[in-house]
Design an enzyme around this catalytic site. Structure first.
Site, PDB file in Angstrom:
ATOM      1  N   GLY A   2       0.847  -1.195   0.000  1.00 52.84           N
ATOM      2  CA  GLY A   2       0.000   0.000   0.000  1.00 52.84           C
ATOM      3  C   GLY A   2       0.879   1.240   0.000  1.00 52.84           C
ATOM      4  O   GLY A   2       1.960   1.262   0.603  1.00 52.84           O
TER       5      GLY A   2
ATOM      6  N   GLU B 200      -5.785   2.928   8.146  1.00 55.51           N
ATOM      7  CA  GLU B 200      -7.152   2.412   8.238  1.00 55.51           C
ATOM      8  C   GLU B 200      -7.174   0.884   8.332  1.00 55.51           C
ATOM      9  O   GLU B 200      -8.148   0.295   8.789  1.00 55.51           O
ATOM     10  CB  GLU B 200      -7.974   2.885   7.014  1.00 55.51           C
ATOM     11  CG  GLU B 200      -9.482   2.671   7.168  1.00 55.51           C
ATOM     12  CD  GLU B 200     -10.292   3.147   5.955  1.00 55.51           C
ATOM     13  OE1 GLU B 200      -9.720   3.832   5.093  1.00 55.51           O
ATOM     14  OE2 GLU B 200     -11.487   2.829   5.885  1.00 55.51           O
TER      15      GLU B 200
ATOM     16  N   GLY C 115      -0.560   4.573   0.338  1.00 50.99           N
ATOM     17  CA  GLY C 115      -1.328   5.746   0.749  1.00 50.99           C
ATOM     18  C   GLY C 115      -0.589   6.516   1.836  1.00 50.99           C
ATOM     19  O   GLY C 115       0.636   6.446   1.935  1.00 50.99           O
TER      20      GLY C 115
ATOM     21  N   GLY D  45       1.188   3.804   4.151  1.00 50.88           N
ATOM     22  CA  GLY D  45       2.219   3.042   3.449  1.00 50.88           C
ATOM     23  C   GLY D  45       3.285   3.943   2.835  1.00 50.88           C
ATOM     24  O   GLY D  45       4.484   3.670   2.957  1.00 50.88           O
TER      25      GLY D  45
ATOM     26  N   HIS E 226     -18.370   5.190   4.483  1.00 54.12           N
ATOM     27  CA  HIS E 226     -17.282   6.121   4.223  1.00 54.12           C
ATOM     28  C   HIS E 226     -15.939   5.627   4.762  1.00 54.12           C
ATOM     29  O   HIS E 226     -14.898   5.813   4.154  1.00 54.12           O
ATOM     30  CB  HIS E 226     -17.650   7.452   4.875  1.00 54.12           C
ATOM     31  CG  HIS E 226     -16.631   8.515   4.725  1.00 54.12           C
ATOM     32  ND1 HIS E 226     -16.154   8.876   3.487  1.00 54.12           N
ATOM     33  CD2 HIS E 226     -15.996   9.297   5.627  1.00 54.12           C
ATOM     34  CE1 HIS E 226     -15.253   9.852   3.652  1.00 54.12           C
ATOM     35  NE2 HIS E 226     -15.128  10.112   4.934  1.00 54.12           N
TER      36      HIS E 226
ATOM     37  N   SER F  35     -19.005  17.606   1.304  1.00 55.56           N
ATOM     38  CA  SER F  35     -18.461  18.021   2.592  1.00 55.56           C
ATOM     39  C   SER F  35     -19.564  18.248   3.625  1.00 55.56           C
ATOM     40  O   SER F  35     -20.615  18.815   3.344  1.00 55.56           O
ATOM     41  CB  SER F  35     -17.658  19.302   2.434  1.00 55.56           C
ATOM     42  OG  SER F  35     -17.338  19.794   3.700  1.00 55.56           O
TER      43      SER F  35
ATOM     44  N   ARG G 104     -15.147   7.379  14.071  1.00 57.55           N
ATOM     45  CA  ARG G 104     -13.989   8.236  13.863  1.00 57.55           C
ATOM     46  C   ARG G 104     -14.444   9.681  13.724  1.00 57.55           C
ATOM     47  O   ARG G 104     -15.433   9.969  13.057  1.00 57.55           O
ATOM     48  CB  ARG G 104     -13.239   7.815  12.600  1.00 57.55           C
ATOM     49  CG  ARG G 104     -12.029   8.673  12.299  1.00 57.55           C
ATOM     50  CD  ARG G 104     -11.325   8.224  11.043  1.00 57.55           C
ATOM     51  NE  ARG G 104     -12.135   8.339   9.846  1.00 57.55           N
ATOM     52  CZ  ARG G 104     -12.380   9.485   9.221  1.00 57.55           C
ATOM     53  NH1 ARG G 104     -11.881  10.623   9.666  1.00 57.55           N
ATOM     54  NH2 ARG G 104     -13.139   9.513   8.136  1.00 57.55           N
TER      55      ARG G 104
ATOM     56  N   ARG H 299     -22.584  12.517  12.916  1.00 56.88           N
ATOM     57  CA  ARG H 299     -22.733  11.720  11.705  1.00 56.88           C
ATOM     58  C   ARG H 299     -23.671  10.529  11.870  1.00 56.88           C
ATOM     59  O   ARG H 299     -24.589  10.330  11.074  1.00 56.88           O
ATOM     60  CB  ARG H 299     -21.362  11.189  11.262  1.00 56.88           C
ATOM     61  CG  ARG H 299     -20.503  12.241  10.620  1.00 56.88           C
ATOM     62  CD  ARG H 299     -19.167  11.663  10.181  1.00 56.88           C
ATOM     63  NE  ARG H 299     -18.349  12.725   9.590  1.00 56.88           N
ATOM     64  CZ  ARG H 299     -17.115  12.544   9.133  1.00 56.88           C
ATOM     65  NH1 ARG H 299     -16.547  11.356   9.207  1.00 56.88           N
ATOM     66  NH2 ARG H 299     -16.443  13.541   8.590  1.00 56.88           N
TER      67      ARG H 299
END
Lengths: 243, 638, 250
Positions: B40, B426, B42, B45, B402, B284, B436, B331
């Site tokens: 990975g 993650e 991202g 990584g 998400h 957003s 989160r 959320r």
């Protein structure tokens, strides 16, 4: 220094800038023909009489600019073709116009034109008899000087030559329309803030150059066809047989 | 299963320092003897590979995309939290720690979260020095904004593209190591299994997606930085390629999988428009500052043009149910309320799965230009996707999957239950508990990669000693053979149904029964349906073409195959967690007003699943979570 | 809506490639272009043909993985839009759509519509970074950066590395990409120490990768889904000559 892609663009821009300046001076000189035989002949004679290093220095400098501009352009075209060997099935653009897309074509024709033009009026190989056109009109003393006025007018009385000149100037106009603004971009001194203004100015400049250069052959032709009468067609030697 | 979290001794503020001192170090000259595999590229990584390469380790980094810069961290919009207290508004490491533990509904590990808050400040410094163009004030100093779940302004941001800019920062650091030869980058190379020798992670098996070759790579440690599993729901805000394969394969080789049922649902996404839909787009959350959420009071009005529904026939349900927080309810709460309204048949738009987010009041009050200035780009994005002008008619929004808080269980050193196999970002479970907070995912990914793993991996390597095995050894060959078999089996599936159709159906089951609200009956039903679907997959899957070149269908088939197994595990975890907390809402456990009811007595633990065999139900273990620094409390937003 | 698709198929880098035509019925105008491609692939699967391979990932316009030249335009005719954000309502029922890969020598075709854009990575590896050791950074506010510089750096940094600039350029020049990457760092005080080195290295990596030369068409910026300005190319030209001159006298 100039091996990189950007280096080559610099060569194009700098040589281009020299030529952009030159065409204006050349055009301004040419237009003196409208002020009569004496004026243009005197101007031409003054240029020819410049001290040898200055005269030939300038000529070689201009020649160098043309050579650098043309050779670099050739290299770029070769590299660019190699960079995109396969074209799209649909080739189209959102923004780029013909002027910018056809710089190679207009440039190549202009190169041919420059060679013809030099052979025609400067080296005078095409019509060697132009060399014999001598006159005292415009001479600073009583010595005979070259009669540029007559040469140009006789030259432009050939319809096809005049048309070639006008067409070439139209292509120059297109070349400049993209080239002038592009020069600033390549030199890194263009920005979005004044780009629109610069492009407008560049286009105006291109059209001024076109108009300034084309007006002489067009007026000669117009007089040839009996539409106006501003030039002295009977100046110099006997009229040449027109072919 | 040994779930020793290895939390260091001492007061919480000193634990990380103490730990760093007591960890063993690898001598600089010896670092080059160690090989590390990073899967990975991202934020976790990329930053880990860059930093470990810089330290002198030999790193091999893998990603399935064509460039490490494309990892899905790039899509994060909002920002990154850090306890810098540049605003002088009362922030501190302890406050960030507190907010994160509370926001996670008391299901995260205190020590890890505290360390996260501690290193958050270093992340900002590091990123600024890399040239990340964070938003700035006129004086040239860094700007902040506030985000959900916090009363201070601690979020750093780069327009609406914070994830992109942070990833490009990590990518630039990674690129520097690639050019120096410390890191070897392997793009379009997907990890398909992990090699465990004598109980230690010693390498991976990957497939080159371009040539179809199966390759073996060996090393002294393996870092899994492969993101979350949101795509088990088919439709999510994740990238199409995001998958669970790497972590799930590690799970099958002995790594415990923690809290798979902790998934986060984001309330403001653009609703599904039709059957063609492949992906959901996040809008957003800031839109809720000026928009009012409503649905028609009567189900029969749902198909009317919103502007034809009079004020008296509208139900502004968030304002009605949560008068003090109103449209800014958290959320999970606003997501669930939207679902309820739609379940009652009052949902709007195609399929009736949508609620209105109406800006007309704000436009009347502030003028259209003010709204355009604040949210112009979002309105534009909305129009591009839906073809509707949200200045003239209310936006339609609906919740979507998400982020996933669950992941491989890791100890304080980020090591999974397989020694030598680490999980970062993650992909692990540790920091966010059951929910989160906004702008915390980027913080965790970079914290793990830049500032945690470089210390903790040294301790493991120094103790284990250098000794990567040969890729030709029997143990590696064996795993490689099993991977080849798996791929061959897929490629020889010449049934009738595409892997996409299975993925879609799995997603529908997951969303229906393990989505925003879950109950025992539904989860049991889902498990049965998933098993049936898996049987059908094994019989009727169609994979066209061959395995020796780029074959997107084959790639997807492999990922869906693992999602089918994983989906069941998720449902099982949701079934066993007999409480509601954070993103996990069990309908059996709610207050009279429909709020989540936590059961701290029985469930203040991380549930860790251990794989046994395909025929057996995995066993569930517990890591007890203790809260010595934050008092357990009930969240209320009334 | 009903569509006629003319899609480029190419089995690998050495294959000559050819167009294939397909008819697709019942395309929803709410679907994105890539979802239309998904639908095509499902249809091809049913017909027993191999689906078309194309690059895509985030499908929200930020990862830069999607490509496709649609009716002659990279990412299609819409401005400021990536292929994944392009929706079918922008097309008419009965349209013929020509879909080709991004074409450039530096972007060899891997298969069908997928091209290898690793040349971009090599440009970044040459110098698209600021050398800063993890952990050795000063406080984030130690060095104020004028807001305007920071904003302009951000404008450049918005580049998603999709390669539309190269695909739209008749010379397949990568100047917009390279200038955006270099410009982002060169604009910031943090990036000054390595500026000259960066510019020279990135430009030479760009040349080595086989991209063409910039002819100031401006087509790249028009095709750019993130509207990267030509100013960055001008800036790169400027920074490059300065660095060259300094390297001569250094």
């Amino acid at each position: 220094m100039f091996a990189s892609s950007i280096g080559k663009k610099y060569l194009m821009a700098v040589s281009g800038l020299v030529l952009i300046g030159f065409v204006f001076v050349h055009m301004a000189g040419n237009l003196q023909i409208l002020m009569g035989q004496e004026k243009i002949n005197a101007y031409a004679h003054a240029l020819q009489s410049l001290p040898m290093p200055i005269l030939w220095g300038s000529r070689l400098f201009l020649l160098a600019a043309v050579v650098v501009h043309a050779v670099t352009a050739y290299q770029l075209v070769v590299e660019n073709r190699r960079a995109r060997p396969q074209s799209n099935y649909i080739e189209t653009t959102k923004k780029a116009g013909l002027a910018s897309l056809r710089m190679g074509l207009t440039g190549s024709i202009l190169l041919a034109f420059i060679i013809f033009h030099l052979l025609h009026f400067t080296i005078r190989l095409i019509y060697p008899e132009y060399d014999e056109m001598m006159t005292t009109v415009g001479s600073p003393d009583s010595n005979k000087i070259h009669d540029v006025y007559t040469m140009v007018i006789k030259g432009f009385q050939h319809t096809w030559i005049s048309i070639f000149y006008v067409v070439a100037m139209f292509l120059l106009c297109g070349h400049l329309a993209h080239g002038v603004s592009s020069t600033f971009q390549s030199l890194g001194i263009r920005s979005e803030n004044w780009r629109a203004k610069l492009e407008l100015a560049a286009k105006a400049y291109a059209w001024v150059i076109f108009a300034g250069f084309s007006i002489v052959p067009l007026l000669v032709l117009a007089q040839n066809w009996g539409m106006i009468n501003i030039f002295n067609f009977s100046s110099g030697m006997e009229p040449l047989a027109l072919n | 299963m040994n779930l020793d979290s290895k939390i260091p001794e001492g007061p919480i503020a000193d634990k990380w320092d103490n730990h760093r001192f007591s960890s063993k170090l690898v001598n600089p000259a010896n670092k080059r003897k160690y090989k590390i595999i990073v899967v990975g590229s991202g934020l976790a990584g990329g930053s880990a590979a860059a930093t470990l390469g810089e330290l002198g380790y030999n790193v091999d980094c893998f990603c399935y995309q064509d460039s490490p810069r494309r990892a899905h961290s790039i899509a994060a919009q909002g920002g990154i939290n850090a306890a810098k207290n540049y605003q002088n508004d009362g922030d501190s490491v302890h406050r960030l720690f507190y907010d994160t533990v509370k926001g996670g509904d008391f299901r995260s590990r205190e020590a890890n979260v505290y360390r996260l808050a501690q290193v958050s400040t270093n992340i900002i410094d590091q990123c600024v020095a890399q040239g990340v163009p964070f938003a700035r004030e006129y004086g040239g100093l860094l700007a902040n904004r506030s985000f959900g779940g916090a009363q201070v302004s601690r979020t750093f941001y780069a327009r609406g593209q914070t994830g992109q800019q942070l990833l490009l920062g990590a990518y630039s650091a990674l690129s520097r190591q690639i050019s120096s030869g410390q890191v070897k980058m392997h793009t379009r190379e997907e990890m398909l299994d992990i090699v465990v020798v004598d109980g230690h992670a010693k390498g991976i098996i990957s497939r080159n997606l371009t040539t179809g070759e199966t390759n073996a790579w060996t090393a002294d440690a393996v870092l899994l930085c492969t993101g979350g599993y949101g795509n088990v729901y088919y439709l999510s805000t994740n990238a199409i390629g995001c998958n669970v394969t790497a972590t799930f394969r590690a799970y099958r080789r002995g790594a415990g999988f923690a809290n798979p049922c902790f998934t986060q649902i984001h309330p403001t996404c653009i609703p599904v428009a039709g059957d063609h839909q492949s992906k959901l787009t996040l809008m957003s959350e800031s839109l809720r500052n000026d928009g009012r959420v409503w649905v028609p009071k009567k189900a029969e009005d749902a198909s009317k043009h919103p502007n034809d529904i009079p004020e008296s026939d509208r139900d502004y349900y968030l304002e009605r149910k949560y008068p003090s927080f109103g449209n800014l309810a958290p959320r999970d709460i606003s997501s669930r309320s939207a679902k309820e309204a739609c379940d009652e048949g009052r949902g709007v738009g195609p399929g009736g799965r949508g609620v209105y987010l109406d800006f007309s009041d704000s436009i009347t009050r502030l003028g259209e230009s003010a709204i355009r200035e604040r949210y112009g780009n979002l309105f534009q994005m909305y129009e591009r996707i839906t073809g509707e002008n949200a200045y003239q008619r209310p936006m339609r929004i609906y919740p979507a999957i998400h982020y996933t808080m669950g992941g491989l269980w890791v100890d304080y050193n980020l090591m999974t239950t397989i020694p030598g196999c680490f999980a970062l970002g993650e992909a692990n479970f540790s920091d966010h508990g059951a929910n989160r907070l906004g702008a915390s995912a980027l913080m965790q990914g970079l914290s793990d990669g830049y500032f945690v793993i470089p210390y903790t991996i040294g301790d493991y390597l120094a103790k284990a000693g250098a000794g990567a095995i040969s890729p030709d050894s029997a143990e590696v060959k064996e795993v490689m053979e099993s991977v080849r078999e798996r791929v061959d089996q897929l490629i020889s599936s010449k049934g009738k149904r595409s892997s996409r159709s299975y993925h879609k159906e799995l997603g529908q089951i997951m969303w229906e029964y393990a989505g925003m609200a879950r109950n025992e009956k539904g989860l049991n039903k889902a498990i049965g349906q998933i098993q049936d679907l898996r049987d059908d997959f094994n019989k009727n899957l169609l994979v066209p073409g061959s395995g020796d070149n780029l074959n997107a269908e084959l790639e997807r088939a492999g990922r869906v195959r693992d999602f089918l197994d994983f989906g069941e595990l998720l449902c099982r975890d949701a079934l066993e967690r007999n409480e509601s907390c954070g993103g996990h809402f069990r309908e059996e456990h709610q207050t009279e007003d429909g709020e989540a009811l936590r059961d701290d007595e029985n469930f203040a633990h991380a549930a860790v699943w251990e794989y046994d065999s395909d025929d057996k139900i995995p066993s569930r273990h517990q890591e007890k979570l203790t809260y010595d620094n934050v008092k357990l409390a009930v969240r209320s937003y009334k | 809506m009903k569509l006629f698709l003319k899609v480029w198929r190419q089995s690998d880098r050495n294959d000559e490639g050819r167009f294939e035509t397909h008819t697709l019925d019942e395309v929803s105008e709410d679907s994105s272009f890539l979802e239309m491609m998904d639908q095509l692939n499902e249809q091809l699967l049913e017909e027993g043909t191999e689906p078309v391979v194309f690059d895509h990932d985030c499908r929200e316009g930020i990862c830069g993985m999607c490509s496709l030249t649609i009716n002659g335009h990279p990412h299609g005719t819409e401005n400021s839009t990536t292929t994944c954000q392009l929706h079918m309502r922008k097309f008419e029922d009965g349209d013929t759509i020509t879909i080709e890969p991004f074409r450039a020598r530096a972007f060899p075709v891997v298969k069908d519509l997928v091209v290898d854009r690793s040349a971009f990575d090599s440009i970044t590896q040459a110098g698209g970074f600021i050398t800063v050791r993890t952990g050795s950074a000063p406080d984030g506010n130690a060095l104020p950066v004028p807001k305007n510089d920071s904003d302009r750096a951000m404008d450049a940094a918005a580049c998603i590395g999709c390669g539309a600039c190269v695909a739209s350029c008749k010379n397949a020049s990568a100047m917009l990409f390279t200038s955006a990457k270099a410009g982002h760092l060169n604009m910031l005080p943090q990036g000054q120490a390595e500026k000259d080195k960066r510019v020279l290295a990135m430009v030479s990596a760009m040349d080595e990768a086989g991209f063409g030369n910039c002819r100031n068409f401006g087509e790249c910026s028009a095709a750019c889904p993130k509207d990267i300005s030509l100013d960055y190319i001008a800036k790169l030209n400027r920074d490059h000559i300065k660095a060259k001159i300094k390297s001569v006298f250094a």
